[in-house]
Design an enzyme around this catalytic site. Sequence first.
Site, PDB file in Angstrom:
ATOM      1  N   ARG A  65       0.822  -1.212   0.000  1.00 17.26           N
ATOM      2  CA  ARG A  65       0.000   0.000   0.000  1.00 17.26           C
ATOM      3  C   ARG A  65       0.853   1.258   0.000  1.00 17.26           C
ATOM      4  NH1 ARG A  65      -5.499  -1.115   1.062  1.00 17.26           N
ATOM      5  NH2 ARG A  65      -5.826   1.044   1.667  1.00 17.26           N
ATOM      6  N   ASP A  66       2.132   1.116   0.190  1.00 18.89           N
ATOM      7  CA  ASP A  66       3.020   2.273   0.171  1.00 18.89           C
ATOM      8  C   ASP A  66       3.934   2.248  -1.036  1.00 18.89           C
ATOM      9  OD1 ASP A  66       3.919   4.676   1.257  1.00 18.89           O
ATOM     10  OD2 ASP A  66       5.563   3.714   2.300  1.00 18.89           O
TER      11      ASP A  66
END
Lengths: 107, 470, 336
Positions: A65-66
Amino acid sequence: MKKKRIDALNEKAKAIQRLADGEQPSAAALAERRMPQGCTTIFDTGWETNPRPTYPVGNCQASARDFHGCVGDCWWPAQMPDGLTNHREFDVQCPNVARDWRNLKYD
Amino acid sequence: MKPMWTLADHRVFAGGAGTEGALLFGAEQASLYAIDAATGDFLDRWGRHGAFALAEVAPADHEIAAALADAQVLVPSARARRAPRPTIDPATVPLATLVLEAAQACNLRCTYCYAGGGTYGGAARVMSPELAARAARFLVEKSGDLPRVTLVLFGGEPLLNLPALAAAVAAGEAAAAEHGKTLVVSLTTNGTRFTPAALDFLAAHRIGVSVSIDGPPDMHDANRPYGGRAGGGSYADVVAGVARLRERTGRAPAARVTLAPDQWARIPEVFEHVLGKGFLEVGIAPATPVAPALLPTPEQDAALLAGFAHVARRFVDEARRGRVLPFSNLLDLLAKLHVGQVRGVPCGAGLGYVAMDAQGALFLCHRFAGDDGFRIGDLATGIDHAKARACLAAQAAGRADACGTCWARSLCAGGCHHENHLRESVLGLAQGTCCDFIQRWIELGIRTYGELRADPGHPVLAFVGRRAEG
Amino acid sequence: MRWATVLLPALAAAALGAAPRADAGDRYYYLGYGVVQVIDGATDTIVADIPVKGAVRNVDLSADRKYLYVTSNRHLVHKVDLAQNRVVATADVKGDGWDRVMYGFVLAPDGKTAYGAFMSRRAENGEAIVGRPVVAQFALDTGRIVRSVEVPWGVAHLVGAREGRTIYAFGQDLYTIDTTGPDLRIVATQPILDKGMNMLPFWDYTFDNGGVASMNYYTATAMGVMLVDQKTGAIEDLVLKGDPAMAYSVVLAPDRKRAWAVMDDLTEIDLARKTYVRSVPVAEGTCYGVNVSSDGRKVYVAGGGSTLTVYDAKTLKPLKVLQMASDGMDLRRISF
């Protein structure tokens, strides 16, 4: 440095070790509350930290997600495709990392 | 009285290639340590004693004894007795996963099918959309405080009954929204029925798909022919279907490979072949022995393990390059080892995991559909917890002694209920015919984990850790 | 009842209705990869996909609230017509031989230009030439730079204030840039890093907050929230009490008494008491962006991964999870 005779490998072993450390307070225990600043290595993407004792500690959940936040245009030296010079069309190849990660192609 | 000490149940494994020392596995807690040679000697020496006083230990070894005590491998004798694992009452566990046998029918006739050609006995039949919708609502309503529930669309071949699948997902999504929960939907299919309507449905609801594929054409077609007069292998259709699925949904499916014992020698080849077809992950299951012919010989068991070991080696090689080789079996095992999971039960069957057949009857798990001995209620009256408790107790009966002294108990907890049932109740084998394989497989996982750990900053372990979370 | 009071607003609305415009209410703009997705705040459903080339980073809203300017790949500026939900023009700040990347973007009040913080490079006889970092004003139609000022260190983010007369440039330090003269001028420098503040000011929610930029930062022991009032240019620095909550971004509740922060958790902040109220983990995982409905009843978290979660602000229970087409950078709210 003296090599340890026995080294905890998995999370359970580490938890047991922490329990043992707790019975004999040490400087290491005090250091735990420090908030890491700056960047991390390899797949630990970004500077961000997370005080929750789940895995991966001090990291985004999940690191996928990053991924885009670390690609190219951000400047922390995570191991990511460089979106400014070598992989400018990276977002086209892999707009949704959780879905498209198998399309990741970079050296 | 001198305080006496005992070495708790443990196993020492030689470290993998390129690692010094050995690996110490604490059986009771599934804890895993790297140890040096002197600690290995200590364990070997004192493991042969029963209880001993620390005064008997040479001063030079006190440091080792202290480290082992910290690791809870050396324990006061009074604490060395294993605590019995608490039994879990099914009535206290909220429903987390419901498997819908949406179509008890199949267009394939796989040689190793445990569901009698998909029907689970009796005539082919399909679930009505109305019943499917009710079941999905049931799942959400019975899930207590769980924030997330999983609906599994299963069969037979579930895509033979798209109306019921659509009704279930629509009802499940509505109920989940109403209750503030997340609904996860997955589907297991033979991959021959990816019609435009089916693909639209899968894409619209972001359904996670598993496709059965058994390797190169010769193996797949031998295992998975079409039924009916047409017959013939399904390989070409499955591969074309998977391509359409990826194209339409933008997501790769997982591959589920099932192999008969005479095919186990070809596991490395099968893995590479299937991976090359664009799957997200590849999992390989030995066929369940639904007939004596599918019971492996010791040589075949060895080939299975050798095949898995080969892929595990590939996994480590890839990991050294920072890549995750998507071998589902190993990833799942590594995730359990990473956490140090201790299980009181082998799986969630009857404990939050329930299957429903086309008529609305509930079963301990999807594999037991149609077997009244494992029927635990129906949709109208709900889960019969007393029956679930009785089924689980019967499965566990007689295993306490063998499992209680097995070093792999924390991770295995008794093995697959269905596999045990087939072997012991149907084929009449003694208990424990899977144990040897399971122990070797877990040992392989421990060695692999040790190798990954030998490189402390290993990125792949972060991936494994994430998988362990959920 | 006097009919005029009922009819006149209706007639006025009908007159405005002649031109296409977005319906009244909250719209959320999910800044994705190759797409900006529009979410209707009444139903919390995706109502439009706006294809946009590149990885979307900064946005700013035109003064008439008809256009959203969207920057992507750190060099493209797309003009999005909010009534039609489509890109109507695109400018590129590269050109004139320089390869530029832009961090920070704010519109100038003239409606024709904008400010960006640039780093640049070009090749000359096979040698790389690296340009000085600048904050520059550029034309929105051509992407051409009108005027610029060198900054000592590269800048991460810009906030406009006092009707564009002041530009704040956040980076290692905070530079205050005066735009009123013929040249851009740095008139003040305040240390950030040297004060032990660790800041990642990519998300500021200036228009969402009704003209206040909100950015959080960390010291070794606490989290702070920096608020920039766009109208007056006043900067308020609130250091929160207690162990820091970890967050990428902070948005103000409409009453400005509370704020919401997000990273792995969604955290409610009491701004008056400078304390944390409560915190819940975001089940879908880390999010970069957070926003709040104009009535304060719903909180939205999104970006990072490809989910958007809607929370009930009172109970902090998730109401809905939307699966977005791509991963995202942020979620912005425009109320029509």
